[in-house]
Design a protein around this motif. Sequence first.
Motif, short mmCIF file in Angstrom:
data_model
loop_
_atom_site.label_atom_id
_atom_site.label_comp_id
_atom_site.label_asym_id
_atom_site.label_seq_id
_atom_site.Cartn_x
_atom_site.Cartn_y
_atom_site.Cartn_z
N PHE A 1 86.47 117.97 -1.82
CA PHE A 1 87.77 118.41 -1.31
C PHE A 1 87.60 119.08 0.05
O PHE A 1 86.50 119.47 0.44
CB PHE A 1 88.43 119.39 -2.29
CG PHE A 1 87.76 120.74 -2.37
CD1 PHE A 1 88.23 121.80 -1.62
CD2 PHE A 1 86.65 120.94 -3.18
CE1 PHE A 1 87.61 123.04 -1.68
CE2 PHE A 1 86.03 122.17 -3.25
CZ PHE A 1 86.51 123.23 -2.50
N ARG A 2 88.71 119.20 0.74
CA ARG A 2 88.80 119.99 1.97
C ARG A 2 89.89 121.02 1.75
O ARG A 2 90.91 120.73 1.12
CB ARG A 2 89.20 119.11 3.16
CG ARG A 2 88.11 118.24 3.69
CD ARG A 2 88.56 117.57 4.97
NE ARG A 2 89.97 117.20 4.89
CZ ARG A 2 90.46 116.01 5.18
NH1 ARG A 2 89.69 115.07 5.56
NH2 ARG A 2 91.75 115.77 5.07
N SER A 3 89.68 122.20 2.29
CA SER A 3 90.71 123.23 2.18
C SER A 3 90.95 123.84 3.56
O SER A 3 90.06 123.83 4.41
CB SER A 3 90.32 124.31 1.18
OG SER A 3 89.11 124.92 1.54
N SER A 4 92.16 124.35 3.75
CA SER A 4 92.51 124.92 5.05
C SER A 4 91.77 126.22 5.31
O SER A 4 91.68 126.66 6.46
CB SER A 4 94.02 125.14 5.15
OG SER A 4 94.48 125.97 4.11
N ASP A 5 91.21 126.83 4.28
CA ASP A 5 90.39 128.03 4.42
C ASP A 5 89.54 128.18 3.17
O ASP A 5 89.88 127.65 2.12
CB ASP A 5 91.28 129.27 4.62
CG ASP A 5 90.56 130.40 5.35
OD1 ASP A 5 89.34 130.31 5.58
OD2 ASP A 5 91.24 131.38 5.71
#
Length: 180
Positions: free
Chosen positions: A136-140
Amino acid sequence: KNTISKVDIYTICDAPEALNAVMGWTLYHLRDGALETDSKTVDLQYGESLLQISVDFAEQIRQFGNRNLYLRIYLQSDTCILSQNTVFFTAPRFIEFSAQKIHTGIVQTGPRLFTVTFQSDQFHHQLALDIPGVPFRSSDNYFDLYPDVPIEIAVHTKRTLSYNQFRRKLKVFSLVDSYS
């Protein structure tokens, strides 16, 4: 022993256009919450670094001890927090962080997109999220969570997950969990 009590708060702007914002700070006691707060409107120009305020917390450190205090510094636009940071008055290893519950709210905004809102009554240093087995990628990630200051994070998973699958797999922890 740390004898530093003065904090100089600077801003530097890397936005391509001038920006009006609110720069503020809140001094917190680790268990008792906010002790003092202040803010001011700032006009930011590209590439400009300015000392916005100097504050000496010697009296508060004398009264409460440097292991019980931390400072949140933030820069906020009309719509969101642009930046925030934490100042400790001692090394984090000397601070007895709370293991209070972190509340999470999840909204699924697409087959692989989720918005997660984190909130707590107590400070959490370096809060992190993980979804074991799911890229996954997260904004922070690895951010500080301040008392009663919710933080909203966008999460994009590499594979499709239902709301319930995401909720079950989501793991949330902070620095205190690494040694408690």
